[in-house]
Design a protein around this motif. Structure first.
Motif, short mmCIF file in Angstrom:
data_model
loop_
_atom_site.label_atom_id
_atom_site.label_comp_id
_atom_site.label_asym_id
_atom_site.label_seq_id
_atom_site.Cartn_x
_atom_site.Cartn_y
_atom_site.Cartn_z
N MET A 32 0.82 -1.21 0.00
CA MET A 32 0.00 0.00 0.00
C MET A 32 0.86 1.27 0.00
N ILE A 33 1.90 1.30 0.84
CA ILE A 33 2.76 2.48 0.92
C ILE A 33 3.54 2.62 -0.38
N GLY A 34 3.90 1.51 -1.00
CA GLY A 34 4.60 1.56 -2.29
C GLY A 34 3.73 2.14 -3.39
N LEU A 35 2.48 1.77 -3.42
CA LEU A 35 1.57 2.33 -4.43
C LEU A 35 1.34 3.82 -4.18
N TRP A 36 1.22 4.20 -2.91
CA TRP A 36 1.08 5.62 -2.57
C TRP A 36 2.31 6.40 -2.99
N ALA A 37 3.49 5.88 -2.65
CA ALA A 37 4.75 6.55 -3.00
C ALA A 37 4.92 6.59 -4.51
N GLY A 38 4.59 5.51 -5.19
CA GLY A 38 4.70 5.48 -6.64
C GLY A 38 3.85 6.56 -7.29
N GLU A 39 2.65 6.76 -6.76
CA GLU A 39 1.77 7.82 -7.27
C GLU A 39 2.41 9.19 -7.04
N LYS A 40 2.95 9.40 -5.83
CA LYS A 40 3.61 10.68 -5.52
C LYS A 40 4.82 10.91 -6.42
N LEU A 41 5.48 9.83 -6.81
CA LEU A 41 6.66 9.93 -7.67
C LEU A 41 6.30 10.08 -9.15
N GLY A 42 5.00 10.05 -9.44
CA GLY A 42 4.55 10.24 -10.82
C GLY A 42 4.65 8.99 -11.68
N MET A 43 4.70 7.84 -11.06
CA MET A 43 4.80 6.58 -11.81
C MET A 43 3.46 6.18 -12.37
N ASP A 44 3.49 5.47 -13.51
CA ASP A 44 2.26 4.88 -14.02
C ASP A 44 1.93 3.65 -13.17
N ALA A 45 0.78 3.05 -13.40
CA ALA A 45 0.30 1.96 -12.56
C ALA A 45 1.28 0.79 -12.53
N ALA A 46 1.83 0.42 -13.68
CA ALA A 46 2.74 -0.73 -13.74
C ALA A 46 4.04 -0.44 -12.98
N ALA A 47 4.58 0.75 -13.15
CA ALA A 47 5.81 1.11 -12.46
C ALA A 47 5.58 1.21 -10.96
N ALA A 48 4.43 1.76 -10.55
CA ALA A 48 4.11 1.86 -9.13
C ALA A 48 3.95 0.48 -8.52
N ASP A 49 3.35 -0.44 -9.26
CA ASP A 49 3.18 -1.81 -8.76
C ASP A 49 4.54 -2.49 -8.60
N ALA A 50 5.44 -2.28 -9.55
CA ALA A 50 6.79 -2.86 -9.46
C ALA A 50 7.54 -2.25 -8.28
N TYR A 51 7.39 -0.95 -8.08
CA TYR A 51 8.04 -0.26 -6.95
C TYR A 51 7.51 -0.81 -5.63
N ALA A 52 6.20 -1.00 -5.55
CA ALA A 52 5.59 -1.54 -4.34
C ALA A 52 6.10 -2.95 -4.07
N SER A 53 6.26 -3.74 -5.10
CA SER A 53 6.78 -5.10 -4.94
C SER A 53 8.21 -5.08 -4.41
N GLU A 54 9.01 -4.10 -4.85
CA GLU A 54 10.37 -3.96 -4.33
C GLU A 54 10.34 -3.67 -2.83
N LEU A 55 9.40 -2.84 -2.40
CA LEU A 55 9.30 -2.51 -0.97
C LEU A 55 8.86 -3.72 -0.16
#
Length: 107
Positions: A32-55
């Motif tokens: 959840m925090i990864g998706l929130w951060a990804g949105e704040k970082l301006g990532m698209d949905a796929a990039a935000a999901d990958a970022y969240a998975s890294e977290l």
């Protein structure tokens, strides 16, 4: 078996279940925090999901909360996202509460 043995096994079982639920809640919180951060970082949905998975994967390391926080704070600083450390920690705590609620409801 004695009553004491039964109680001991019951406590051990309860501890194991509690540990598993805590792990699931942390993983969900990190997602959840990864998706929130990804949105704040301006990532698209796929990039935000990958970022969240890294977290989520960072949670396997010791002191995972600090590792996840530091990763987000560093990424925000690099991208120029205006979020204080307090705001990041507050969101992590709020998402932890929500994740625990979700995990309890799924059991």
């Amino acid at each position: 078996m004695t009553t004491f043995d039964n109680r001991e096994k019951s406590f051990e079982h309860g501890f194991a279940i509690g540990s598993e639920l805590a792990f699931k809640a942390r993983a969900r919180r990190n997602q959840m925090i990864g998706l929130w951060a990804g949105e704040k970082l301006g990532m698209d949905a796929a990039a935000a999901d990958a970022y969240a998975s890294e977290l989520v994967a960072l949670d396997l390391k010791p002191e995972a909360d600090d590792v996840v926080f530091e990763r987000i704070a560093e990424d925000f600083a690099k991208a120029g996202v205006a979020q204080s450390h307090h705001q990041i920690r507050r969101n992590m705590m709020q998402m932890q509460i929500e994740a625990e609620r979700q995990v309890r409801e799924s059991v």
